[in-house]
Scaffold this motif. Structure first.
Motif, PDB file in Angstrom:
ATOM      1  N   ARG A 173     120.069  -1.604  90.408  1.00  0.00           N
ATOM      2  CA  ARG A 173     119.959  -1.427  88.953  1.00  0.00           C
ATOM      3  C   ARG A 173     121.268  -1.793  88.299  1.00  0.00           C
ATOM      4  NH1 ARG A 173     123.937   1.891  88.424  1.00  0.00           N
ATOM      5  NH2 ARG A 173     123.836   4.039  89.085  1.00  0.00           N
ATOM      6  N   SER A 230     121.890   9.915  85.655  1.00  0.00           N
ATOM      7  CA  SER A 230     122.042   8.735  86.503  1.00  0.00           C
ATOM      8  C   SER A 230     121.583   9.029  87.934  1.00  0.00           C
ATOM      9  CB  SER A 230     123.502   8.272  86.491  1.00  0.00           C
ATOM     10  OG  SER A 230     123.653   7.147  87.301  1.00  0.00           O
ATOM     11  N   TYR A 265     126.571  11.424  81.225  1.00  0.00           N
ATOM     12  CA  TYR A 265     126.092  10.379  82.123  1.00  0.00           C
ATOM     13  C   TYR A 265     125.687  10.869  83.528  1.00  0.00           C
ATOM     14  CZ  TYR A 265     127.272   7.163  85.888  1.00  0.00           C
ATOM     15  OH  TYR A 265     127.280   6.501  87.057  1.00  0.00           O
ATOM     16  N   ALA A 270     123.096  -0.717  84.788  1.00  0.00           N
ATOM     17  CA  ALA A 270     122.888   0.430  83.894  1.00  0.00           C
ATOM     18  C   ALA A 270     123.897   0.456  82.749  1.00  0.00           C
ATOM     19  CB  ALA A 270     122.981   1.713  84.717  1.00  0.00           C
ATOM     20  N   PRO A 271     123.815  -0.509  81.842  1.00  0.00           N
ATOM     21  CA  PRO A 271     124.783  -0.502  80.741  1.00  0.00           C
ATOM     22  C   PRO A 271     124.449   0.554  79.686  1.00  0.00           C
ATOM     23  CG  PRO A 271     123.207  -2.268  80.422  1.00  0.00           C
ATOM     24  CD  PRO A 271     122.855  -1.630  81.734  1.00  0.00           C
ATOM     25  N   SER A 272     125.464   1.054  79.032  1.00  0.00           N
ATOM     26  CA  SER A 272     125.255   1.923  77.869  1.00  0.00           C
ATOM     27  C   SER A 272     125.238   1.013  76.645  1.00  0.00           C
ATOM     28  CB  SER A 272     126.401   2.926  77.750  1.00  0.00           C
ATOM     29  OG  SER A 272     126.527   3.627  78.968  1.00  0.00           O
ATOM     30  N   ARG A 284     128.699  -0.918  91.847  1.00  0.00           N
ATOM     31  CA  ARG A 284     129.347  -0.812  90.536  1.00  0.00           C
ATOM     32  C   ARG A 284     130.852  -0.885  90.706  1.00  0.00           C
ATOM     33  NH1 ARG A 284     127.136   5.359  89.453  1.00  0.00           N
ATOM     34  NH2 ARG A 284     128.087   6.340  91.261  1.00  0.00           N
ATOM     35  N   HIS A 342     134.132   3.953  89.215  1.00  0.00           N
ATOM     36  CA  HIS A 342     133.089   4.967  89.410  1.00  0.00           C
ATOM     37  C   HIS A 342     133.202   5.700  90.747  1.00  0.00           C
ATOM     38  CE1 HIS A 342     130.630   4.470  85.843  1.00  0.00           C
ATOM     39  NE2 HIS A 342     130.782   3.172  85.941  1.00  0.00           N
ATOM     40  N   ARG A 391     118.528  -0.671  83.515  1.00  0.00           N
ATOM     41  CA  ARG A 391     118.388   0.705  83.032  1.00  0.00           C
ATOM     42  C   ARG A 391     119.313   0.897  81.844  1.00  0.00           C
ATOM     43  NH1 ARG A 391     120.569   5.034  86.865  1.00  0.00           N
ATOM     44  NH2 ARG A 391     122.345   5.097  85.459  1.00  0.00           N
ATOM     45  N   ASP A 418     121.270   3.025  79.633  1.00  0.00           N
ATOM     46  CA  ASP A 418     121.830   4.385  79.650  1.00  0.00           C
ATOM     47  C   ASP A 418     122.134   4.826  78.221  1.00  0.00           C
ATOM     48  OD1 ASP A 418     121.650   4.422  82.372  1.00  0.00           O
ATOM     49  OD2 ASP A 418     123.794   4.628  82.777  1.00  0.00           O
TER      50      ASP A 418
HETATM   51  N1  GLU Z   1     126.204   3.600  82.069  1.00  0.00           N
HETATM   52  C1  GLU Z   1     127.173   3.614  83.125  1.00  0.00           C
HETATM   53  C2  GLU Z   1     128.301   2.664  82.761  1.00  0.00           C
HETATM   54  O1  GLU Z   1     128.058   1.755  81.988  1.00  0.00           O
HETATM   55  C3  GLU Z   1     126.507   3.229  84.411  1.00  0.00           C
HETATM   56  C4  GLU Z   1     127.350   3.358  85.604  1.00  0.00           C
HETATM   57  C5  GLU Z   1     126.504   3.224  86.867  1.00  0.00           C
HETATM   58  O2  GLU Z   1     126.314   2.104  87.311  1.00  0.00           O
HETATM   59  O3  GLU Z   1     126.023   4.223  87.353  1.00  0.00           O
HETATM   60  O4  GLU Z   1     129.409   2.836  83.193  1.00  0.00           O
END
Ligand code: GLU
Length: 455
Positions: free
Chosen positions: A6, A189, A185, A8-10, A203, A207, A40, A42
């Motif tokens: 996935r 997640s 978050y 997962a951008p905000s 990622r 993280h 996804r 976020d």
């Molecule tokens: N929304 C998070 C971000 O943009 C996702 C991080 C992830 O990949 O879990 O940093």
């Protein structure tokens, strides 16, 4: 087992080159093994998330050719997070906390002042039932923290960084939910990664400490019976890999890089395939090459080639890759972006002179005119008048003309070719004249030679 990744951008902004790289690598990881790549969104942060950014993210992925196999959004899944939360709460793995920001900040300062790491002291866990009731009676709504299990050392085999180990006692119990009920978050997640059957989380290394916490969330969720029903791998949890961050050529995280996105690349005439070719391999042990065929990139994509050192993004390198990719593009790939009138032969003639497809219009000008007027000395004017006379049309007018002129005038090399090129195109350099002259055509060519001879 199918690989499911996935991205997962905000949606609090547009994608920048670092996000694009993460999206690409997740796409590649899935595609390489015939798996699924999920977008996804976020968007639990309602105040900062905007629909226009969701649309921009979709459009950018589309432009990059990284179409997801499915799209989910967190704002539509709040019930699921509630369910998980209630289960964890019943099991004593989340707890209410009442400190204000100021109180927390003060605690941090005191700890730092004593030379201690600023880890949350679990003050809220020490409150008695009466004390908690008193807080509530005062109208203070709690925020919620996830309780890390200090007895359980956290470790995992990272797909890029190798063995990772964290002592949970060295981490703060993370706040997972705000006093107003909104989510941070961390928990959504982990819940989604389980529920969507994500097998691989790839990622950025920013993280890594989130992963440490989320590892325990996966276990805690499993212990309370929150599992992906059809995907037994989630009895464990996804594989994790964290890639080194992208930095500027000078080796620093630059602000410019943080805001460099698809719009800017498009404006600069960067082809998506150039960006993909570069980002696929930047920071790996494989050479960055102008490979437009994604299958070739996929075949060589391998997390074991990823290094731990920051990946350096050099714009000049991207431009070089772009130029090489443009030079290899077929007419059909660019036809709808070319100015009226350029056909396959025209594209073929001017392609080697381009650094971007957008420059085609400028070079096409040499064919359709008007061209820059040049001043010639008398000798050259006589020569060009002779050329205008001798110009004859065939399949190979340039070869015929220069062959005949060489014989008639004794000129050779630069003296033979350059005045002709200058008179016919107004330039000293440019596309191969053998290809260009047939495109200019007999009438225009004769006229240009005559006018140069007359000046
Ligand atoms: N929304 C998070 C971000 O943009 C996702 C991080 C992830 O990949 O879990 O940093």
């Amino acid at each position: 087992m199918t690989t499911i990744t996935r991205f997962a951008p905000s949606p609090t902004g547009t994608l920048h080159v670092g996000n694009i790289r993460t999206a690409l690598h997740n796409w590649m990881l899935a595609r390489k093994s015939g798996g699924r790549f999920i977008l996804r969104i976020d968007d639990t942060d309602a105040a900062r998330s905007e629909e226009r950014f969701v649309e921009a993210i979709r459009a950018d992925l589309d432009w990059l050719g990284l179409a997801p196999d499915g799209e989910e959004r967190q704002s539509a899944r709040l019930d699921l997070y509630d369910t998980a939360f209630e289960k964890l709460k019943a099991a004593g793995r989340v707890y209410p906390a009442y400190e204000t920001q100021q109180e927390l900040e003060l605690k941090r300062k005191i700890q730092l002042g004593r030379g201690l790491p600023p880890i949350y002291d679990r003050g809220a866990l020490k409150l008695s039932d009466e004390e908690r009731a008193a807080k509530e009676a005062e109208g203070i709504a709690p925020h919620w923290r996830f309780k890390l299990d200090h007895e359980e050392i956290i470790d995992w085999e990272d797909g890029i960084r190798g063995p990772q180990k964290f002592d949970p006692a060295q981490l703060s119990d993370p706040v997972i939910r705000r006093a107003d009920g909104s989510w941070l978050y961390m928990l959504p997640s982990a819940v989604d990664d389980i529920d969507m059957g994500i097998t691989d989380v790839l990622r950025g290394e920013d993280h890594v400490s989130n992963t440490a916490v989320q590892k325990q969330m996966f276990d805690a969720l499993h212990d309370v019976g929150f599992d992906h029903s059809e995907c037994p791998v989630h009895d464990a949890c996804p594989h994790f890999a964290h890639e080194a961050l992208l930095v500027g050529k000078e080796g620093k995280l630059s602000k410019r890089l943080g805001s460099l996105g698809c719009d800017a690349f498009r404006e600069q005439g960067i082809e998506p395939e150039a960006l993909i070719a570069m980002l696929a391999r930047l920071g790996t042990s494989l050479p960055v090459e102008p490979i437009a065929d994604r299958d070739v990139l996929l075949q060589t994509f391998d997390l074991s080639t990823f290094g731990r050192a920051p990946a350096k993004f050099d714009h000049a390198e991207l431009e070089r890759v772009n130029t090489a990719i443009v030079h290899a593009m077929e007419f059909a790939e660019v036809a709808d972006r070319l100015p009226e009138g350029i056909d396959a032969a025209g594209w073929h003639a001017i392609r080697p002179n381009l650094t971007t497809v957008g420059e085609a219009a400028e070079w096409w000008q040499l064919v359709v005119g008007p061209i820059d007027a040049r001043a010639f000395d008398e000798d050259d004017r006589t020569y060009l008048a002779e050329a205008a006379e001798m110009l004859a049309w065939s399949e190979t007018p340039w070869q015929d003309l220069t062959g005949a002129l060489k014989e008639a005038t004794g000129r050779k090399g630069k003296a033979l070719f350059l005045p002709l090129r200058q008179a016919l195109t107004g330039k000293d350099h440019g596309p191969d004249m053998g290809e260009l002259l047939p495109l200019i055509g007999e009438d225009r060519a004769r006229e240009r030679l005559k006018s140069a001879a007359a000046d």
